[in-house]
Design a protein around this motif. Structure first.
Motif, PDB file in Angstrom:
ATOM      1  N   ALA A  68      30.432  45.132  49.466  1.00 51.03           N
ATOM      2  CA  ALA A  68      29.638  45.571  48.311  1.00 51.03           C
ATOM      3  C   ALA A  68      29.429  47.079  48.301  1.00 51.03           C
ATOM      4  CB  ALA A  68      28.288  44.845  48.294  1.00 51.03           C
ATOM      5  N   GLU A  69      29.412  47.693  49.477  1.00 54.02           N
ATOM      6  CA  GLU A  69      29.269  49.150  49.546  1.00 54.02           C
ATOM      7  C   GLU A  69      30.513  49.856  49.022  1.00 54.02           C
ATOM      8  OE1 GLU A  69      28.356  50.056  53.624  1.00 54.02           O
ATOM      9  OE2 GLU A  69      26.369  49.116  53.496  1.00 54.02           O
ATOM     10  N   ARG A  70      31.648  49.176  49.023  1.00 52.51           N
ATOM     11  CA  ARG A  70      32.902  49.756  48.538  1.00 52.51           C
ATOM     12  C   ARG A  70      33.216  49.362  47.094  1.00 52.51           C
ATOM     13  NH1 ARG A  70      34.321  47.313  53.317  1.00 52.51           N
ATOM     14  NH2 ARG A  70      35.611  45.794  52.219  1.00 52.51           N
ATOM     15  N   ALA A  71      32.628  48.257  46.618  1.00 53.03           N
ATOM     16  CA  ALA A  71      32.957  47.726  45.283  1.00 53.03           C
ATOM     17  C   ALA A  71      32.085  48.382  44.216  1.00 53.03           C
ATOM     18  CB  ALA A  71      32.759  46.215  45.269  1.00 53.03           C
ATOM     19  N   ALA A  72      32.722  48.826  43.146  1.00 52.49           N
ATOM     20  CA  ALA A  72      31.997  49.445  42.037  1.00 52.49           C
ATOM     21  C   ALA A  72      31.630  48.398  41.001  1.00 52.49           C
ATOM     22  CB  ALA A  72      32.863  50.520  41.384  1.00 52.49           C
ATOM     23  N   PRO A  73      30.516  48.599  40.281  1.00 51.26           N
ATOM     24  CA  PRO A  73      30.179  47.696  39.175  1.00 51.26           C
ATOM     25  C   PRO A  73      31.344  47.599  38.188  1.00 51.26           C
ATOM     26  CG  PRO A  73      28.337  49.122  39.679  1.00 51.26           C
ATOM     27  CD  PRO A  73      29.511  49.632  40.475  1.00 51.26           C
ATOM     28  N   LEU A  74      31.349  46.516  37.435  1.00 49.30           N
ATOM     29  CA  LEU A  74      32.484  46.188  36.577  1.00 49.30           C
ATOM     30  C   LEU A  74      31.993  45.782  35.191  1.00 49.30           C
ATOM     31  CD1 LEU A  74      35.522  45.402  36.353  1.00 49.30           C
ATOM     32  CD2 LEU A  74      34.911  43.217  37.387  1.00 49.30           C
ATOM     33  N   ALA A  75      32.622  46.315  34.156  1.00 56.27           N
ATOM     34  CA  ALA A  75      32.294  45.915  32.776  1.00 56.27           C
ATOM     35  C   ALA A  75      33.016  44.606  32.469  1.00 56.27           C
ATOM     36  CB  ALA A  75      32.711  46.995  31.797  1.00 56.27           C
ATOM     37  N   LEU A  76      32.251  43.613  31.998  1.00 61.07           N
ATOM     38  CA  LEU A  76      32.804  42.298  31.686  1.00 61.07           C
ATOM     39  C   LEU A  76      32.347  41.834  30.323  1.00 61.07           C
ATOM     40  CD1 LEU A  76      32.085  40.373  35.030  1.00 61.07           C
ATOM     41  CD2 LEU A  76      34.289  41.279  34.257  1.00 61.07           C
ATOM     42  N   SER A  77      33.123  40.961  29.727  1.00 58.67           N
ATOM     43  CA  SER A  77      32.724  40.217  28.533  1.00 58.67           C
ATOM     44  C   SER A  77      33.546  38.939  28.505  1.00 58.67           C
ATOM     45  CB  SER A  77      32.932  41.045  27.253  1.00 58.67           C
ATOM     46  OG  SER A  77      34.297  41.327  27.065  1.00 58.67           O
ATOM     47  N   LEU A  78      33.116  38.003  27.672  1.00 64.93           N
ATOM     48  CA  LEU A  78      33.815  36.734  27.524  1.00 64.93           C
ATOM     49  C   LEU A  78      34.391  36.652  26.124  1.00 64.93           C
ATOM     50  CD1 LEU A  78      31.076  34.468  29.145  1.00 64.93           C
ATOM     51  CD2 LEU A  78      33.146  35.347  30.251  1.00 64.93           C
ATOM     52  N   ALA A  79      35.605  36.122  26.012  1.00 64.62           N
ATOM     53  CA  ALA A  79      36.235  35.976  24.699  1.00 64.62           C
ATOM     54  C   ALA A  79      37.248  34.844  24.747  1.00 64.62           C
ATOM     55  CB  ALA A  79      36.916  37.274  24.275  1.00 64.62           C
ATOM     56  N   GLY A  80      37.108  33.902  23.822  1.00 63.76           N
ATOM     57  CA  GLY A  80      38.043  32.793  23.755  1.00 63.76           C
ATOM     58  C   GLY A  80      37.697  31.692  24.731  1.00 63.76           C
ATOM     59  N   ALA A  81      38.507  30.632  24.695  1.00 59.95           N
ATOM     60  CA  ALA A  81      38.221  29.460  25.522  1.00 59.95           C
ATOM     61  C   ALA A  81      39.522  28.793  25.925  1.00 59.95           C
ATOM     62  CB  ALA A  81      37.337  28.487  24.757  1.00 59.95           C
ATOM     63  N   GLY A  82      39.418  27.918  26.917  1.00 58.41           N
ATOM     64  CA  GLY A  82      40.570  27.165  27.382  1.00 58.41           C
ATOM     65  C   GLY A  82      40.109  25.887  28.053  1.00 58.41           C
ATOM     66  N   ALA A  83      41.073  25.173  28.634  1.00 58.50           N
ATOM     67  CA  ALA A  83      40.765  23.902  29.289  1.00 58.50           C
ATOM     68  C   ALA A  83      41.617  23.749  30.536  1.00 58.50           C
ATOM     69  CB  ALA A  83      41.025  22.742  28.331  1.00 58.50           C
ATOM     70  N   PHE A  84      41.038  23.135  31.543  1.00 58.36           N
ATOM     71  CA  PHE A  84      41.778  22.756  32.750  1.00 58.36           C
ATOM     72  C   PHE A  84      41.928  21.246  32.749  1.00 58.36           C
ATOM     73  CE2 PHE A  84      39.560  26.522  34.911  1.00 58.36           C
ATOM     74  CZ  PHE A  84      40.644  27.360  34.759  1.00 58.36           C
ATOM     75  N   PRO A  85      43.035  20.646  33.126  1.00 63.94           N
ATOM     76  CA  PRO A  85      44.276  21.324  33.429  1.00 63.94           C
ATOM     77  C   PRO A  85      45.031  21.771  32.177  1.00 63.94           C
ATOM     78  CG  PRO A  85      44.576  18.963  33.739  1.00 63.94           C
ATOM     79  CD  PRO A  85      43.123  19.190  33.391  1.00 63.94           C
ATOM     80  N   ASP A  86      44.782  21.125  31.035  1.00 64.21           N
ATOM     81  CA  ASP A  86      45.400  21.539  29.770  1.00 64.21           C
ATOM     82  C   ASP A  86      44.603  20.927  28.617  1.00 64.21           C
ATOM     83  OD1 ASP A  86      46.722  18.940  28.802  1.00 64.21           O
ATOM     84  OD2 ASP A  86      47.549  19.139  30.821  1.00 64.21           O
ATOM     85  N   PRO A  87      44.787  21.446  27.396  1.00 67.37           N
ATOM     86  CA  PRO A  87      43.997  20.956  26.258  1.00 67.37           C
ATOM     87  C   PRO A  87      44.216  19.486  25.920  1.00 67.37           C
ATOM     88  CG  PRO A  87      44.973  23.077  25.732  1.00 67.37           C
ATOM     89  CD  PRO A  87      45.576  22.635  27.042  1.00 67.37           C
ATOM     90  N   GLY A  88      45.381  18.932  26.228  1.00 66.53           N
ATOM     91  CA  GLY A  88      45.655  17.538  25.900  1.00 66.53           C
ATOM     92  C   GLY A  88      45.012  16.544  26.848  1.00 66.53           C
ATOM     93  N   SER A  89      44.664  17.009  28.031  1.00 63.25           N
ATOM     94  CA  SER A  89      44.072  16.147  29.051  1.00 63.25           C
ATOM     95  C   SER A  89      43.015  16.945  29.813  1.00 63.25           C
ATOM     96  CB  SER A  89      45.174  15.667  30.007  1.00 63.25           C
ATOM     97  OG  SER A  89      44.650  14.769  30.945  1.00 63.25           O
ATOM     98  N   ALA A  90      41.981  17.346  29.086  1.00 62.04           N
ATOM     99  CA  ALA A  90      41.007  18.301  29.616  1.00 62.04           C
ATOM    100  C   ALA A  90      39.948  17.646  30.491  1.00 62.04           C
ATOM    101  CB  ALA A  90      40.339  19.037  28.459  1.00 62.04           C
ATOM    102  N   ARG A  91      39.694  18.270  31.615  1.00 60.32           N
ATOM    103  CA  ARG A  91      38.575  17.907  32.490  1.00 60.32           C
ATOM    104  C   ARG A  91      37.457  18.951  32.385  1.00 60.32           C
ATOM    105  NH1 ARG A  91      39.276  13.864  35.937  1.00 60.32           N
ATOM    106  NH2 ARG A  91      41.355  13.227  36.532  1.00 60.32           N
ATOM    107  N   VAL A  92      37.851  20.208  32.122  1.00 58.67           N
ATOM    108  CA  VAL A  92      36.908  21.322  32.079  1.00 58.67           C
ATOM    109  C   VAL A  92      37.203  22.185  30.858  1.00 58.67           C
ATOM    110  CG1 VAL A  92      36.165  23.440  33.276  1.00 58.67           C
ATOM    111  CG2 VAL A  92      36.699  21.386  34.604  1.00 58.67           C
TER     112      VAL A  92
END
Length: 195
Positions: A68-92
């Protein structure tokens, strides 16, 4: 103990997600088909530790402090969506990390998985894919294309990830049989910009 290392979005971003998901979830998701992530559980997992012996926790905290002493803060945002393992047979169903934030999180994940492993923790070896879990299927996987179309317009405000958390997970101890999470340690990222 069962634990993970994660970035937790700020309250404003969680509020945006909840506002965005509410009407879509109610209109499109069949009752009982999906178990939606509770707002207080929304996070970006960097490393999953299925077995962290309690006596190794202090070793991990110390080792990750050096990271953590070496890692710099990071700009993040969320955009879009997906599914695991795939959209046709989604678990997540998941929200994607926008832009170069995903590549930076992948670098953090690689480093933190190595740190945890060297500290003696058992680290899940699943390939890292930067995402925030929105919902899990109840029962068998199923088609989620209609949901992903509705969630594809998701776009949150950007935020600065300045902390990484060690979170303990207690399976089945939360409301409705969900997990209960306990933040065990928080590291402030103090590295120089661009590190």
């Amino acid at each position: 103990m069962r634990a993970f290392l994660a970035v937790i979005p700020p309250e404003e971003v969680v509020d945006e997600l909840v506002s965005f998901l509410g009407p879509r979830r109610d209109a499109l998701a069949p009752q009982g088909r999906w178990r939606w992530t509770r707002p207080e559980h929304l996070h970006l997992t960097l490393a999953f530790l299925p077995e962290l012996e309690e006596w190794r926790e202090e070793v991990l905290i110390e080792a990750a402090s050096a990271w953590a002493e070496r890692a710099a803060p990071l700009a993040l945002s969320l955009a879009g969506a997906g599914a695991f393992p795939d959209p046709g047979s989604a678990r997540v169903l998941w929200a994607a990390v926008a832009g170069s934030g995903g590549a930076s999180l992948a670098s953090w994940a690689k480093s933190l998985r190595a740190v945890a492993s060297h500290a003696g923790a058992r680290v899940d070896g699943t390939r890292f894919s930067p995402h925030l879990t929105l919902a899990r299927s109840v029962g068998r996987p199923g088609p989620a294309g209609h949901l992903l179309q509705a969630l594809d317009t998701l776009a949150t405000s950007a935020w600065c990830a300045q902390e990484v958390h060690l979170v303990r997970s207690f399976l089945g101890q939360g409301p409705g049989g969900t997990p209960r999470y306990e933040v065990r340690h928080t590291w402030e990222l103090t590295g120089p910009p661009g590190s």
